[in-house]
Write an enzyme that holds these catalytic residues in place. Structure first.
Site, PDB file in Angstrom:
ATOM      1  N   CYS A  10       0.807  -1.222   0.000  1.00 15.63           N
ATOM      2  CA  CYS A  10       0.000   0.000   0.000  1.00 15.63           C
ATOM      3  C   CYS A  10       0.842   1.276   0.000  1.00 15.63           C
ATOM      4  O   CYS A  10       1.930   1.308   0.570  1.00 15.63           O
ATOM      5  CB  CYS A  10      -0.920  -0.011   1.221  1.00 15.63           C
ATOM      6  SG  CYS A  10      -2.319   1.106   1.030  1.00 15.63           S
ATOM      7  N   ASP A 127      -6.786  -3.712  10.952  1.00 17.19           N
ATOM      8  CA  ASP A 127      -5.618  -2.835  11.063  1.00 17.19           C
ATOM      9  C   ASP A 127      -5.420  -2.370  12.506  1.00 17.19           C
ATOM     10  O   ASP A 127      -6.252  -2.605  13.384  1.00 17.19           O
ATOM     11  CB  ASP A 127      -5.871  -1.617  10.149  1.00 17.19           C
ATOM     12  CG  ASP A 127      -4.611  -0.891   9.729  1.00 17.19           C
ATOM     13  OD1 ASP A 127      -3.508  -1.256  10.176  1.00 17.19           O
ATOM     14  OD2 ASP A 127      -4.748   0.071   8.943  1.00 17.19           O
TER      15      ASP A 127
HETATM   16  O1  LIG Z   1      -1.118   4.701   4.824  1.00 21.66           O
HETATM   17  C1  LIG Z   1      -1.659   5.748   5.168  1.00 21.66           C
HETATM   18  O2  LIG Z   1      -1.000   6.795   5.282  1.00 21.66           O
HETATM   19  C2  LIG Z   1      -3.125   5.773   5.472  1.00 21.66           C
HETATM   20  C3  LIG Z   1      -3.689   6.973   5.879  1.00 21.66           C
HETATM   21  C4  LIG Z   1      -5.057   7.050   6.122  1.00 21.66           C
HETATM   22  C5  LIG Z   1      -5.876   5.935   5.974  1.00 21.66           C
HETATM   23  C6  LIG Z   1      -5.311   4.715   5.571  1.00 21.66           C
HETATM   24  C7  LIG Z   1      -3.943   4.616   5.336  1.00 21.66           C
HETATM   25  N1  LIG Z   1      -3.362   3.418   4.968  1.00 21.66           N
HETATM   26  C8  LIG Z   1      -4.160   2.245   4.744  1.00 21.66           C
HETATM   27  C9  LIG Z   1      -3.442   0.955   4.573  1.00 21.66           C
HETATM   28  O3  LIG Z   1      -3.998   0.050   3.952  1.00 21.66           O
HETATM   29  C10 LIG Z   1      -2.111   0.694   5.245  1.00 21.66           C
HETATM   30  O4  LIG Z   1      -1.377  -0.150   4.428  1.00 21.66           O
HETATM   31  C11 LIG Z   1      -2.392   0.022   6.597  1.00 21.66           C
HETATM   32  O5  LIG Z   1      -2.933   0.983   7.458  1.00 21.66           O
HETATM   33  C12 LIG Z   1      -1.104  -0.565   7.225  1.00 21.66           C
HETATM   34  O6  LIG Z   1      -0.167   0.443   7.400  1.00 21.66           O
HETATM   35  P1  LIG Z   1       1.242   0.156   8.128  1.00 21.66           P
HETATM   36  O7  LIG Z   1       0.986  -0.085   9.558  1.00 21.66           O
HETATM   37  O8  LIG Z   1       2.025   1.402   7.867  1.00 21.66           O
HETATM   38  O9  LIG Z   1       1.852  -1.044   7.439  1.00 21.66           O
END
Ligand SMILES: O=C(O)c1ccccc1NCC(=O)[C@H](O)[C@H](O)COP(=O)(O)O
Length: 203
Positions: A10, A127
């Site tokens: 992502c 999440d």
């Molecule tokens: O990634 C972002 O900045 C974000 C901001 C606002 C809403 C959703 C967002 N990301 C969504 C995703 O699918 C991410 O991959 C997921 O939250 C996992 O993130 P991480 O903990 O950084 O791997």
């Protein structure tokens, strides 16, 4: 032998990011259309999506944005899936059912645990409380029960912990953003490769 683990990467922003993701066999590539250091505009997304093989799912990630805006971005870019990652209720999902998109719901892990399909989504993404922050929720908790069939484990996954997380929770797939970055908002090809290799290595 377990079934194929679905891997979504992502917040990709560059040609190099998407080329590496496709090369290593990612199943889905996510583009941020919500406020984020990973946000891209529709023009950039169109340019990147053109490079992605058709078998890879392209996902637009939105957060508390109007249905009309989501629909127009989805139509302009041709994304294959819409991920709603805020406080969207059932009505938001229902309103977006008229498209050909797969609907993904991003929800924070909490008690009672969100269940697959509860809001009318096709895929649930479980999440941490703050999305995209690279902070894991406690997926090691003994009482954890699968929320259904098609669900993605997300939140603070990295090349170092993804295998253990998958072994414990047995998700349908995994999602990562921060864990494939060395600098916030900037993907790293070596980490993308390491993450997919580690996730695929789980028996
Ligand atoms: O990634 C972002 O900045 C974000 C901001 C606002 C809403 C959703 C967002 N990301 C969504 C995703 O699918 C991410 O991959 C997921 O939250 C996992 O993130 P991480 O903990 O950084 O791997």
């Amino acid at each position: 032998m377990r079934n194929h683990l679905f891997i979504k990467l992502c917040g990709l922003k560059t040609e190099e990011d998407v080329d590496t993701a496709a090369e290593v066999g990612a199943d889905a590539i996510g583009f941020m259309f919500a406020d984020s250091p990973r946000r891209v505009d529709a023009t950039t997304a169109i340019r990147l999506i053109e490079r992605i093989p058709s078998h890879v799912m392209t996902v637009g990630v939105f957060r508390n944005q109007p249905v009309g805006y989501i629909r127009s971005v989805a139509n302009i870019t041709g994304i294959g899936a819409v991920q709603l990652h805020g406080k969207e209720e059932r009505g938001h999902f229902a309103a977006l059912r008229d498209g050909s998109w797969t609907l993904i719901r991003g929800a924070s892990y909490r008690e009672p645990v969100p269940q697959c399909g509860q809001m009318g989504e096709d895929i649930l993404l479980l999440d941490a409380p703050t999305p995209g922050a690279g902070i894991p929720w406690d997926w090691t908790r003994k009482a954890f029960r699968s929320p259904g069939d098609e669900w993605l484990l997300a939140g603070g996954l990295t090349p170092d912990n993804v295998a253990e997380a998958v072994e414990i929770t047995r998700p349908w797939g995994v999602d990562v953003s921060s864990g494939i970055e060395r600098v916030r908002g900037v993907k790293d090809s070596a980490l993308i490769r390491a993450f997919v290799k580690a996730a695929r290595a789980v028996a």
